[in-house]
Design a protein around this motif. Structure first.
Motif, short mmCIF file in Angstrom:
data_model
loop_
_atom_site.label_atom_id
_atom_site.label_comp_id
_atom_site.label_asym_id
_atom_site.label_seq_id
_atom_site.Cartn_x
_atom_site.Cartn_y
_atom_site.Cartn_z
N SER A 327 0.77 -1.23 -0.09
CA SER A 327 -0.12 -0.13 0.28
C SER A 327 0.97 1.04 -0.33
N SER A 328 2.17 0.93 -0.17
CA SER A 328 3.16 2.25 -0.58
C SER A 328 2.06 3.65 -0.74
N SER A 329 1.65 3.22 -2.49
CA SER A 329 0.89 4.44 -2.96
C SER A 329 -0.02 5.33 -2.48
N LEU A 330 -0.69 4.82 -0.85
CA LEU A 330 -1.31 5.10 -0.11
C LEU A 330 -0.46 6.58 0.67
N PHE A 331 0.34 6.12 1.16
CA PHE A 331 1.13 6.87 2.15
C PHE A 331 2.35 7.76 1.56
N ARG A 332 2.96 7.10 0.38
CA ARG A 332 3.65 7.98 -0.43
C ARG A 332 3.77 9.86 -0.04
N PRO A 333 2.79 10.04 -0.46
CA PRO A 333 2.27 11.59 -0.47
C PRO A 333 3.17 11.95 0.75
N HIS A 334 3.42 11.14 2.05
CA HIS A 334 3.23 11.82 3.20
C HIS A 334 4.55 11.36 3.43
N LYS A 335 5.55 12.75 2.93
CA LYS A 335 7.36 11.72 2.98
C LYS A 335 7.95 11.07 4.78
N GLU A 336 7.28 12.61 5.14
CA GLU A 336 7.68 12.72 6.84
C GLU A 336 7.71 11.20 7.62
N GLN A 337 6.69 10.45 7.27
CA GLN A 337 6.14 9.90 7.84
C GLN A 337 6.20 8.33 7.14
N TRP A 338 7.58 8.10 6.38
CA TRP A 338 8.38 6.58 5.93
C TRP A 338 9.63 6.90 5.82
N TYR A 339 9.59 8.38 5.44
CA TYR A 339 11.57 8.71 3.85
C TYR A 339 12.42 8.96 5.12
N ASP A 340 13.15 8.19 4.67
CA ASP A 340 14.38 8.56 6.39
C ASP A 340 14.16 8.64 7.81
N ASN A 341 13.12 7.33 8.02
CA ASN A 341 12.14 7.48 9.17
C ASN A 341 12.32 5.53 9.71
N THR A 342 12.97 5.70 10.79
CA THR A 342 13.77 4.20 11.53
C THR A 342 12.77 3.69 12.24
N ASP A 343 11.95 4.41 12.80
CA ASP A 343 10.80 4.35 13.76
C ASP A 343 9.87 3.14 13.48
N ASP A 344 9.98 2.17 13.88
CA ASP A 344 9.31 0.81 14.40
C ASP A 344 8.46 0.49 15.70
N SER A 345 8.20 2.02 16.23
CA SER A 345 7.84 1.54 17.67
C SER A 345 6.10 1.91 17.00
N THR A 346 5.88 2.68 15.86
CA THR A 346 4.60 3.14 15.38
C THR A 346 4.15 2.91 13.31
N LEU A 347 2.35 2.59 13.85
CA LEU A 347 2.57 2.39 12.46
C LEU A 347 2.40 3.65 11.26
N ILE A 348 2.51 3.75 10.22
CA ILE A 348 2.27 4.66 9.07
C ILE A 348 0.97 5.05 9.65
N PRO A 349 0.79 5.61 10.31
CA PRO A 349 -0.48 6.95 9.75
C PRO A 349 -1.20 6.34 8.55
N ALA A 350 -0.38 7.31 7.46
CA ALA A 350 -1.42 7.02 5.80
C ALA A 350 -1.69 5.69 5.44
N SER A 351 -1.48 5.36 6.53
CA SER A 351 -1.56 3.33 5.82
C SER A 351 -2.85 3.10 6.67
N GLU A 352 -3.34 2.84 7.65
CA GLU A 352 -4.26 2.36 8.33
C GLU A 352 -5.44 2.13 8.09
N GLY A 353 -6.20 1.61 8.11
CA GLY A 353 -7.16 0.90 7.54
C GLY A 353 -7.26 0.68 5.78
N TYR A 354 -6.35 0.55 5.44
CA TYR A 354 -6.15 0.41 4.70
C TYR A 354 -6.62 -1.59 4.11
#
Length: 377
Positions: A327-354
């Protein structure tokens, strides 16, 4: 690799201490928190930073290929539990990509480069199977078929053009293993609702955590590898003689060679790789079936692109559950949520619900009454 000047802990990006629990880690291996020696060794010949695919494979091949007696002293450092990073959190797919990357590489670098790249990916399946059989590892490995599905008409047409183009090229013998279906039959062949095209070819699936931990266990139990968990490398210094001093919160260890196999965290110790190795966050779920509710067993793994071109990957588990991610196309516009991000303690907000309860029901024929649901994300 060359070291850098020592850095303080405040400058080093380390794995999150409170990561989300991967489905693969439901039952932790005996070596999850293992330290072969109570104290960190003062020195070793080879120091491997990271205990995932790359780190464990490096140690394994060093042990298997060495002609010296005794073999070189090998220490593996892991910042958290063993195999707790990307290797222990991925989709379990052993699947070459024949339609996504290879035509692009052919366009950039030529047919021969594309052929070699495809062969390199394909060979991993048989090579991994060989290790699993030779070492007697139980990791739910299955060699079957992977099914690519396109539900978007334009994407299906492009996939058909790629297939026909690659069939015409010389030297692409692996294309003989590909079965491609275009048009009305695609839905029946793939089992995916609304499929406009599908292709299948040989690929594998497995429980990656079990594979790596069993391989590591054999090396540790034989006395050939010293595993030190909860021991992050926080700084590295190189000496004129080519050796290195690696600092950790538990002390320093001197090594003749250092192998950086920490994936997303490489640039913390080697900042020159900050632009080349960028951590990117993803989403992976385990979908469970309600007991006593009929649901077809999937025998193939899948890549499904829905009508909106949102891509999901799926592999079947031996218990009837399904691993689903993407589902990367859903959260790709929200770059700060996934790009250069190593925090695996939380889910990606923009992908929740898919990947909600109806994921399998809306995608596959025969799953409508299954009541399958997301058990873990």
């Amino acid at each position: 690799m060359n070291g850098t000047s020592p850095q303080t802990d405040s400058h080093v990006r380390l794995p999150s201490p409170g990561s989300t629990q991967s489905f693969w880690h439901t039952h932790l291996h005996d070596l999850a928190n293992h330290r072969t020696t109570s104290d960190l060794p003062l020195e070793c010949e080879v120091l491997v930073i990271g205990s995932g695919y790359a780190g464990t494979a490096t140690a394994y091949h060093l042990v298997k290929s060495t002609s010296t007696a005794p073999p070189p002293s090998i220490v593996v450092l892991e910042a958290r539990e063993a195999c707790s990073g990307a290797t222990g959190r991925n989709g379990g797919h052993l699947r070459p990509d024949l339609y996504g990357h290879i035509p692009t590489y052919i366009g950039r670098y030529g047919v021969e480069a594309g052929r070699k790249w495809a062969g390199f990916e394909i060979n991993h399946g048989q090579a991994t199977k060989k290790v699993i059989v030779e070492e007697g590892i139980e990791c739910d490995f299955t060699l079957s078929r992977s099914t690519d599905v396109w539900c978007n008409a334009a994407a299906a047409e492009k996939a058909k053009a790629n297939y026909e183009m690659m069939r015409r090229l010389e030297g692409m013998d692996y294309m003989d293993d590909v079965d491609f279906t275009y048009g009305p039959r695609a839905e029946g062949v793939s089992g995916v609702k609304g499929a406009k095209a599908c292709a299948s070819y040989t690929a594998g699936t497995m429980w990656p955590y079990k594979f790596i931990m069993e391989l590591m266990s054999k090396m540790v139990n034989s006395g050939k590898v010293n595993l030190q968990t909860h021991t992050p490398a926080t700084a590295i210094k190189s000496f004129p003689d080519g050796s290195f001093m690696v600092e950790t919160p538990r002390g320093a260890i001197k090594a003749k060679k250092v192998i950086h196999a920490s994936n997303a965290y490489v640039s913390s110790l080697l900042p020159e790789y900050a632009r080349s190795i960028v951590p990117c966050k993803g989403i992976c779920t385990h979908i469970a079936c309600v007991p006593n509710r009929d649901a077809p067993y999937l025998t193939n793994s899948y890549i499904v692109r829905d009508e909106e071109n949102v891509l999901s990957y799926l592999i079947p588990c031996h218990d009837g559950g399904i691993i689903v991610g993407g589902s990367s196309s859903l959260f790709r516009p929200h770059k700060e949520q996934w790009y250069d991000n190593t925090d695996d303690s939380t889910l990606i907000p923009a992908s929740e619900g898919y990947y909600e309860k109806s994921c399998m029901q809306r995608t596959f024929r025969g799953w409508e009454e299954s009541e399958a649901f997301v058990e873990k994300a």
